[in-house]
Design a protein around this motif. Structure first.
Motif, PDB file in Angstrom:
ATOM      1  N   ASP A 212     -13.143  12.515  38.891  1.00  0.00           N
ATOM      2  CA  ASP A 212     -11.777  12.483  38.365  1.00  0.00           C
ATOM      3  C   ASP A 212     -11.645  13.634  37.410  1.00  0.00           C
ATOM      4  OD1 ASP A 212     -13.479  11.245  36.557  1.00  0.00           O
ATOM      5  OD2 ASP A 212     -12.296   9.596  36.116  1.00  0.00           O
ATOM      6  N   THR A 213     -12.411  14.201  36.873  1.00  0.00           N
ATOM      7  CA  THR A 213     -12.323  15.384  35.915  1.00  0.00           C
ATOM      8  C   THR A 213     -12.270  16.883  36.548  1.00  0.00           C
ATOM      9  OG1 THR A 213     -14.858  15.945  35.602  1.00  0.00           O
ATOM     10  CG2 THR A 213     -13.905  14.199  34.284  1.00  0.00           C
ATOM     11  N   GLY A 214     -12.422  16.922  37.911  1.00  0.00           N
ATOM     12  CA  GLY A 214     -12.562  17.726  38.571  1.00  0.00           C
ATOM     13  C   GLY A 214     -13.654  18.794  38.756  1.00  0.00           C
ATOM     14  N   ARG A 215     -14.895  17.943  38.244  1.00  0.00           N
ATOM     15  CA  ARG A 215     -16.069  18.508  38.334  1.00  0.00           C
ATOM     16  C   ARG A 215     -16.453  18.377  39.787  1.00  0.00           C
ATOM     17  NH1 ARG A 215     -20.780  15.521  35.038  1.00  0.00           N
ATOM     18  NH2 ARG A 215     -19.798  13.869  35.849  1.00  0.00           N
ATOM     19  N   ALA A 216     -17.412  19.518  40.142  1.00  0.00           N
ATOM     20  CA  ALA A 216     -18.095  19.228  41.430  1.00  0.00           C
ATOM     21  C   ALA A 216     -19.378  18.237  41.173  1.00  0.00           C
ATOM     22  CB  ALA A 216     -18.340  20.500  42.246  1.00  0.00           C
ATOM     23  N   VAL A 217     -19.415  17.185  42.232  1.00  0.00           N
ATOM     24  CA  VAL A 217     -20.788  16.294  41.645  1.00  0.00           C
ATOM     25  C   VAL A 217     -21.721  16.386  43.127  1.00  0.00           C
ATOM     26  CG1 VAL A 217     -19.634  14.893  40.106  1.00  0.00           C
ATOM     27  CG2 VAL A 217     -19.480  14.379  42.456  1.00  0.00           C
ATOM     28  N   GLU A 218     -21.177  16.970  44.082  1.00  0.00           N
ATOM     29  CA  GLU A 218     -22.215  17.086  45.371  1.00  0.00           C
ATOM     30  C   GLU A 218     -21.385  17.918  46.271  1.00  0.00           C
ATOM     31  OE1 GLU A 218     -22.547  15.550  49.489  1.00  0.00           O
ATOM     32  OE2 GLU A 218     -20.701  15.310  48.368  1.00  0.00           O
ATOM     33  N   TYR A 219     -22.522  18.637  46.806  1.00  0.00           N
ATOM     34  CA  TYR A 219     -22.279  19.459  48.185  1.00  0.00           C
ATOM     35  C   TYR A 219     -23.324  18.961  49.291  1.00  0.00           C
ATOM     36  CZ  TYR A 219     -22.545  23.535  51.340  1.00  0.00           C
ATOM     37  OH  TYR A 219     -22.467  24.261  52.333  1.00  0.00           O
ATOM     38  N   GLY A 220     -22.501  18.490  50.350  1.00  0.00           N
ATOM     39  CA  GLY A 220     -23.374  18.130  51.364  1.00  0.00           C
ATOM     40  C   GLY A 220     -23.168  19.008  52.785  1.00  0.00           C
ATOM     41  N   SER A 221     -24.436  19.117  53.456  1.00  0.00           N
ATOM     42  CA  SER A 221     -24.249  19.851  54.816  1.00  0.00           C
ATOM     43  C   SER A 221     -24.940  18.941  55.871  1.00  0.00           C
ATOM     44  CB  SER A 221     -24.885  21.061  54.749  1.00  0.00           C
ATOM     45  OG  SER A 221     -24.875  21.922  55.842  1.00  0.00           O
ATOM     46  N   HIS A 222     -24.129  18.090  56.683  1.00  0.00           N
ATOM     47  CA  HIS A 222     -24.659  17.142  57.520  1.00  0.00           C
ATOM     48  C   HIS A 222     -24.651  17.300  58.830  1.00  0.00           C
ATOM     49  CE1 HIS A 222     -23.170  14.372  53.730  1.00  0.00           C
ATOM     50  NE2 HIS A 222     -24.240  14.945  53.618  1.00  0.00           N
ATOM     51  N   LEU A 223     -25.362  16.738  59.580  1.00  0.00           N
ATOM     52  CA  LEU A 223     -25.376  16.916  61.318  1.00  0.00           C
ATOM     53  C   LEU A 223     -25.396  15.464  61.678  1.00  0.00           C
ATOM     54  CD1 LEU A 223     -28.336  19.446  61.570  1.00  0.00           C
ATOM     55  CD2 LEU A 223     -25.962  19.969  61.669  1.00  0.00           C
ATOM     56  N   TYR A 224     -24.410  15.228  62.682  1.00  0.00           N
ATOM     57  CA  TYR A 224     -24.345  13.854  63.236  1.00  0.00           C
ATOM     58  C   TYR A 224     -24.393  14.117  64.686  1.00  0.00           C
ATOM     59  CZ  TYR A 224     -21.943  13.171  58.937  1.00  0.00           C
ATOM     60  OH  TYR A 224     -21.439  12.971  57.586  1.00  0.00           O
TER      61      TYR A 224
END
Length: 239
Positions: A212-224
């Motif tokens: 909610d502060t605009g900070r990036a907290v996670e980057y995900g690269s997923h396969l389904y």
């Protein structure tokens, strides 16, 4: 079965079985027996039964288990484009989600990861690789990068809950995400992890999540697994 119909018998059988699965007449976990038993019970040839079963295995409705036979799978997951996690979706659907953590380490952020997280290249990030299952069946191969020190490094916790729940428990308020969805063929290693043949279609998702502060907290690269999973969108006509 209508033997006088121009519709092949295997297709008629596949359609009847698919209807029974979708209506719940054949519930998840139901054992259909082996091909010989099915062919005898239905008065059909074994090749006809084999082709019908193969059709439904390819659709993700049935699975062949060595020593067990052919079994009905739970329905595929249809996921709306909301800021939620696969673990939460599976849990809400009663699908008994489980996680195996394959990698949990600190490493320097590669350029694309650093750009997504808004940090300097080479900065320490926590890197996770996880295999998510439902009712014991592989569903997704998840790779995530988090800023170092964002949450406590607790591999055991990630085996029992989802990443977003872990972030929320650390008083991080998830607000929004930037996401892209695509598709590609599985590599040999990915196919082994996801119990698919090499080259099988996989859905891909890349997501950067912000608090909610605009900070990036996670980057995900997923396969389904495409046979078990779908992204569902609702589109509105622009006035």
């Amino acid at each position: 079965m209508d033997r006088g119909s121009p519709v092949p018998l295997y297709f008629q059988l596949a359609r009847q079985l698919e209807s029974a699965v979708e209506s719940g007449t054949l519930a998840p976990g139901t054992l259909l027996g082996n091909e010989i038993d099915l062919a005898t019970r239905l008065g059909l040839s074994r090749p006809t039964v084999r082709q019908a079963i193969r059709t439904l295995v390819d659709k993700g409705l049935l699975v062949r288990r060595r020593g067990v036979g052919t079994q009905v799978l739970p329905g595929g997951v249809r996921r709306p484009p909301e800021l939620g996690s696969l673990y939460d979706d599976l849990d809400a659907a009663g699908r008994s989600p489980a996680t195996r953590v394959l990698v949990d380490r600190t490493e320097p952020a590669p350029g694309p990861v650093a750009a997504a997280l808004g940090i300097a290249p080479g900065s320490d990030v926590r890197y996770l690789e996880r295999l998510r299952t439902a009712h014991g069946e592989p569903m997704a191969y998840l790779r995530n990068h988090l800023p170092a020190g964002l949450v406590a490094a607790d591999t055991a916790l990630l085996e029992t809950t989802g990443l977003y729940r872990t972030l929320r428990s650390a008083a991080i308020t998830l607000h929004s995400a930037r996401q892209s969805i695509g598709a590609r063929a599985a590599t040999a290693a990915e196919a082994v992890l996801l119990d698919e043949p090499a080259g099988a279609p996989l859905l891909t998702m890349e997501r950067t999540t912000f608090d909610d502060t605009g900070r990036a907290v996670e980057y995900g690269s997923h396969l389904y697994r495409a046979a078990r999973y779908a992204f569902e969108f609702r589109l509105m006509v622009r006035p």
